[in-house]
Design an enzyme around this catalytic site. Sequence first.
Site, short mmCIF file in Angstrom:
data_model
loop_
_atom_site.label_atom_id
_atom_site.label_comp_id
_atom_site.label_asym_id
_atom_site.label_seq_id
_atom_site.Cartn_x
_atom_site.Cartn_y
_atom_site.Cartn_z
N LYS A 80 41.12 36.10 31.46
CA LYS A 80 41.76 34.84 31.88
C LYS A 80 40.86 33.69 31.45
CE LYS A 80 43.66 32.79 36.14
NZ LYS A 80 43.79 32.97 37.59
N SER A 155 48.65 32.74 39.10
CA SER A 155 48.29 31.95 37.95
C SER A 155 47.80 32.78 36.76
CB SER A 155 47.18 30.97 38.33
OG SER A 155 46.01 31.67 38.73
N SER A 179 46.94 35.36 42.71
CA SER A 179 47.09 35.18 41.26
C SER A 179 46.87 36.41 40.41
CB SER A 179 46.14 34.09 40.78
OG SER A 179 46.73 32.85 41.01
#
Length: 494
Positions: A80, A155, A179
Amino acid sequence: MLNQLTISELTAKLATREVSSRAATQACLDQIQRVDEQLHAFISHDAAAALAQADAADQAIASGATHTQQPLLGVPVALKDVIAVKGQPLTCGSKILGQFISPYDATVTERLKAAGAILLGRANLDEFAMGSSTENSAFGTSRNPWDPSRIPGGSSGGSAVAVVADECFAALGSDTGGSIRQPASHCGCVGLKPTYGRVSRYGLVAFASSLDQIGCFAKNTRDTATMLGVISGHDPRDSTSVPQPVPDYAAGLTGDIKGLKIGLVKEYMIGGLAVEVKHAIEAAMQQLAKLGAEIVEVSLPHTDYAVATYYILATAEASANLARFDGIRYGARVDGADSIQLYSKTRGAGFGSEVKRRIILGTYVLSSGYYDAYYLRAQKVRTLIRNDFLKAFEKVDAIAAPTSPTAAFKIGEKSDDPLQMYLSDIYTISANLAGIPGLSVPCGFTGNSQPSTLNPQPRLPIGLQLLGQPFGEETILRIAHAFEQSTDWHKAKP
Ligand code: GLN
């Protein structure tokens, strides 16, 4: 195709030199080429750097390095874009860091490198990890591999998409309020948020420091256990990481859950929970009972306050953490006549609207006169929520719940209604408030019957969430693994 293998399948083939890491890495790069223009799992990736790492891994294997010493030797993974990798972009999905290159490695990055992983690229996310859909990325929305008109969750949406679309073998994400678990649920893979303190946050760009935790996505529970084992452990550079020994998570996957007590939360079977999700969870509970677990009703009486509590504390911490992006210390500068103008122009141009909303909200709840009414009170409710869990865990070994109240929604469906977006986090945020581990494992699909034009029922993954006691990752992994052994949901491909 090589990129469709799991980590354990790939490492078995790498070890016998039946396949090379270069071939596996090239297969991932080819897949990125094929699908990523549409799915947009990656903000950036560096093919040449990945192949160079793969060649080094192949050489190491040829000179006798083993997967016992280096469990991810030759395995391509995605990170990420909020986790630092030296020399690579670290955008956090934000324009303000659009040109930023990390000068150092996060601790998890060092650990992945030491374990031999190939760092393939930077996965897309909601700006600064704020969101539940990946629609808040400054670099475009990621799309759900099962239905590209839908969100992949967020996210860490890009990480989930990359794993499910076979663009990599596993990925790291961060989970502040769901997330990792929510995109894993929406895309159909395993996603694990460890106990707060299990994994070092050094090199993770902070959103809400008391809630943030790095975790992983993988195609099944065994691979998740491998990833967790690599990234876990104490780190003197993160004072909140806990000096607790790291168990052999894979060894805990015995397939046997007889006699384990699993709690079903009374307050969770509420309005807003989609019928198909409810049915999938009920069927999963029956399956777990068939495997010998005992299903026990538990109560988490402060559940109603979780969303409000989270959005006060998370925004308060975000407003403080994001103060450093001012064009002077960090961030692309927009010049102004004086320093106040410089700050406001820089932050006005650099941040997207959700990040601004949260900074404003967080500054408000911390401001003099409102601090006691909001922030302090939310801290007290947080303790009540944690105590609810600790009390429930006196009766049960783990708690089962939906990961998300619905399957993946349409892109644009909630982007104008932040409150609806926040409410969809109802099942995931309590674990962060309580600091406990949670994972999501595929447990079914919506629209199981053939979709027809008269009654279009998209086939979308549903996730079962398992919550564990502090440092109880072994138990929830063991339950998820036993569940996987007796079902095929995790094997379905979009
Ligand atoms: N959806 C939640 C939020 O918007 C959680 C985000 C996260 O876990 N990073 O804050």
